[in-house]
Structure formats: structure tokens, C-alpha cells
Design a protein around this motif. Structure first.
Motif, PDB file in Angstrom:
ATOM      1  N   SER A  14       0.788  -1.318   0.066  1.00 28.82           N
ATOM      2  CA  SER A  14      -0.074  -0.009  -0.120  1.00 28.82           C
ATOM      3  C   SER A  14       0.734   1.171   0.039  1.00 28.82           C
ATOM      4  CB  SER A  14      -1.136  -0.163   1.201  1.00 28.82           C
ATOM      5  OG  SER A  14      -1.779  -0.945   1.171  1.00 28.82           O
ATOM      6  N   PHE A  15       1.891   1.238   0.915  1.00 27.23           N
ATOM      7  CA  PHE A  15       3.089   2.437   0.742  1.00 27.23           C
ATOM      8  C   PHE A  15       3.459   2.648  -0.527  1.00 27.23           C
ATOM      9  CE2 PHE A  15       7.488   3.675   1.099  1.00 27.23           C
ATOM     10  CZ  PHE A  15       7.153   4.765   1.529  1.00 27.23           C
ATOM     11  N   TRP A  16       3.971   1.338  -1.183  1.00 26.64           N
ATOM     12  CA  TRP A  16       4.395   1.679  -2.595  1.00 26.64           C
ATOM     13  C   TRP A  16       3.757   1.876  -3.560  1.00 26.64           C
ATOM     14  CZ3 TRP A  16       9.406   2.534  -3.494  1.00 26.64           C
ATOM     15  CH2 TRP A  16      10.218   2.337  -2.459  1.00 26.64           C
ATOM     16  N   ALA A  17       2.301   1.563  -3.417  1.00 26.14           N
ATOM     17  CA  ALA A  17       1.214   1.941  -4.344  1.00 26.14           C
ATOM     18  C   ALA A  17       0.924   3.498  -4.363  1.00 26.14           C
ATOM     19  CB  ALA A  17       0.112   1.257  -4.267  1.00 26.14           C
ATOM     20  N   THR A  18       0.818   3.917  -3.316  1.00 26.15           N
ATOM     21  CA  THR A  18       0.504   5.354  -2.879  1.00 26.15           C
ATOM     22  C   THR A  18       1.743   6.017  -3.419  1.00 26.15           C
ATOM     23  OG1 THR A  18       0.866   5.161  -0.717  1.00 26.15           O
ATOM     24  CG2 THR A  18      -1.399   4.793  -1.320  1.00 26.15           C
ATOM     25  N   LYS A  19       2.965   5.686  -3.116  1.00 28.45           N
ATOM     26  CA  LYS A  19       4.095   6.406  -3.407  1.00 28.45           C
ATOM     27  C   LYS A  19       4.185   6.669  -4.881  1.00 28.45           C
ATOM     28  CE  LYS A  19       9.014   6.767  -2.553  1.00 28.45           C
ATOM     29  NZ  LYS A  19      10.019   6.232  -1.631  1.00 28.45           N
ATOM     30  N   MET A  20       3.663   5.707  -5.635  1.00 25.88           N
ATOM     31  CA  MET A  20       3.768   5.731  -7.186  1.00 25.88           C
ATOM     32  C   MET A  20       2.236   6.507  -7.841  1.00 25.88           C
ATOM     33  SD  MET A  20       5.441   2.300  -8.427  1.00 25.88           S
ATOM     34  CE  MET A  20       4.207   1.268  -7.751  1.00 25.88           C
ATOM     35  N   TYR A  21       1.678   7.023  -6.734  1.00 25.57           N
ATOM     36  CA  TYR A  21       0.528   7.787  -7.097  1.00 25.57           C
ATOM     37  C   TYR A  21      -0.717   6.931  -7.671  1.00 25.57           C
ATOM     38  CZ  TYR A  21       3.536  11.849  -6.157  1.00 25.57           C
ATOM     39  OH  TYR A  21       4.188  12.897  -5.451  1.00 25.57           O
ATOM     40  N   LEU A  22      -0.786   5.702  -7.239  1.00 25.89           N
ATOM     41  CA  LEU A  22      -1.871   4.994  -7.919  1.00 25.89           C
ATOM     42  C   LEU A  22      -2.879   4.864  -6.553  1.00 25.89           C
ATOM     43  CD1 LEU A  22       0.282   1.662  -8.847  1.00 25.89           C
ATOM     44  CD2 LEU A  22      -0.846   3.495 -10.298  1.00 25.89           C
ATOM     45  N   SER A  23      -3.887   5.042  -6.918  1.00 24.30           N
ATOM     46  CA  SER A  23      -5.317   5.006  -5.947  1.00 24.30           C
ATOM     47  C   SER A  23      -5.470   3.532  -5.716  1.00 24.30           C
ATOM     48  CB  SER A  23      -6.301   5.481  -6.526  1.00 24.30           C
ATOM     49  OG  SER A  23      -6.244   6.821  -7.087  1.00 24.30           O
ATOM     50  N   VAL A  24      -5.592   3.115  -4.273  1.00 22.05           N
ATOM     51  CA  VAL A  24      -6.047   1.830  -4.063  1.00 22.05           C
ATOM     52  C   VAL A  24      -7.455   2.149  -3.911  1.00 22.05           C
ATOM     53  CG1 VAL A  24      -5.709   0.244  -2.070  1.00 22.05           C
ATOM     54  CG2 VAL A  24      -3.874   1.680  -2.759  1.00 22.05           C
ATOM     55  N   PHE A  25      -8.300   1.082  -4.607  1.00 24.18           N
ATOM     56  CA  PHE A  25      -9.545   1.114  -4.711  1.00 24.18           C
ATOM     57  C   PHE A  25     -10.162   0.236  -3.962  1.00 24.18           C
ATOM     58  CE2 PHE A  25      -8.480   3.081  -8.902  1.00 24.18           C
ATOM     59  CZ  PHE A  25      -9.010   4.206  -8.829  1.00 24.18           C
ATOM     60  N   VAL A  37      -6.848  -9.421  -1.558  1.00 19.53           N
ATOM     61  CA  VAL A  37      -7.010  -8.972  -2.795  1.00 19.53           C
ATOM     62  C   VAL A  37      -6.929  -7.633  -2.730  1.00 19.53           C
ATOM     63  CG1 VAL A  37      -7.951  -8.884  -4.992  1.00 19.53           C
ATOM     64  CG2 VAL A  37      -8.082 -11.006  -3.739  1.00 19.53           C
ATOM     65  N   ILE A  38      -5.916  -6.709  -3.477  1.00 17.98           N
ATOM     66  CA  ILE A  38      -5.805  -5.402  -3.730  1.00 17.98           C
ATOM     67  C   ILE A  38      -5.963  -4.920  -5.079  1.00 17.98           C
ATOM     68  CG2 ILE A  38      -4.327  -3.107  -3.347  1.00 17.98           C
ATOM     69  CD1 ILE A  38      -2.635  -4.915  -1.467  1.00 17.98           C
ATOM     70  N   LEU A  39      -6.957  -3.968  -5.354  1.00 16.55           N
ATOM     71  CA  LEU A  39      -6.947  -3.371  -6.615  1.00 16.55           C
ATOM     72  C   LEU A  39      -6.471  -2.104  -6.493  1.00 16.55           C
ATOM     73  CD1 LEU A  39     -10.707  -4.565  -7.566  1.00 16.55           C
ATOM     74  CD2 LEU A  39      -8.359  -5.437  -8.268  1.00 16.55           C
ATOM     75  N   ALA A  40      -5.453  -1.576  -7.290  1.00 17.20           N
ATOM     76  CA  ALA A  40      -4.934  -0.463  -7.273  1.00 17.20           C
ATOM     77  C   ALA A  40      -4.924   0.197  -8.866  1.00 17.20           C
ATOM     78  CB  ALA A  40      -3.439  -0.362  -6.712  1.00 17.20           C
ATOM     79  N   GLY A  41      -4.840   1.637  -8.867  1.00 20.81           N
ATOM     80  CA  GLY A  41      -4.547   2.051  -9.997  1.00 20.81           C
ATOM     81  C   GLY A  41      -5.628   1.414 -11.339  1.00 20.81           C
ATOM     82  N   GLU A  42      -5.219   1.804 -12.515  1.00 19.55           N
ATOM     83  CA  GLU A  42      -5.996   1.228 -13.825  1.00 19.55           C
ATOM     84  C   GLU A  42      -6.378   0.004 -13.527  1.00 19.55           C
ATOM     85  OE1 GLU A  42      -7.556   3.393 -15.903  1.00 19.55           O
ATOM     86  OE2 GLU A  42      -7.148   5.082 -14.588  1.00 19.55           O
ATOM     87  N   GLU A  43      -5.176  -0.842 -13.539  1.00 23.39           N
ATOM     88  CA  GLU A  43      -5.308  -2.521 -13.899  1.00 23.39           C
ATOM     89  C   GLU A  43      -4.447  -2.981 -12.985  1.00 23.39           C
ATOM     90  OE1 GLU A  43      -2.542  -2.491 -17.969  1.00 23.39           O
ATOM     91  OE2 GLU A  43      -4.572  -1.846 -18.104  1.00 23.39           O
TER      92      GLU A  43
END
Length: 57
Positions: A14-25, A37-43
Motif C-alpha cells: 500500500s505504501f509503494w502503490a500510493t508512493k507511485m500515485y496509484l489509487s487503492v480502490f 486482494v488489492i485493486l490499485a490504479g487502472e489495472e
């Protein structure tokens, strides 16, 4: 309830996803397998297994 290993991996990913400006949906526990299961960003779909290992799908 997630395992300690799953929680550690969830925090790191979650830290790395938000650091790369990906939304965690979505963050959800699969009731059949007890995997997270984590859905992040577009795909980006990430599965965290009971032992804390993860896989990008």
C-alpha cells in the motif's frame, strides 16, 4: 482476520502503490482462500497469500 505476514505485506505494498500515485480502490479478503486482494490504479491486481508472499496479476 489476516495473518501477521499478510498485514506486513499489505502495509508495504500500500505504501509503494500510493508512493507511485496509484489509487487503492479495494482491499478485500477472499473468504474461500483467505488471501487478500488489492485493486490499485487502472489495472493492477495484487494477491497476498497467507504466508505473506504476493503476486501481481
Amino acid at each position: 482476520m489476516p495473518t501477521v505476514e499478510q498485514l506486513k505485506t499489505l502495509f508495504i505494498l500500500s505504501f509503494w502503490a500510493t508512493k507511485m500515485y496509484l489509487s487503492v480502490f479495494l482491499v478485500r479478503i477472499d473468504q474461500r482462500t483467505k488471501n487478500i486482494v488489492i485493486l490499485a490504479g487502472e489495472e493492477n491486481e495484487i494477491i497476498i497469500y497467507l504466508n505473506g508472499k504476493s503476486r501481481y496479476v
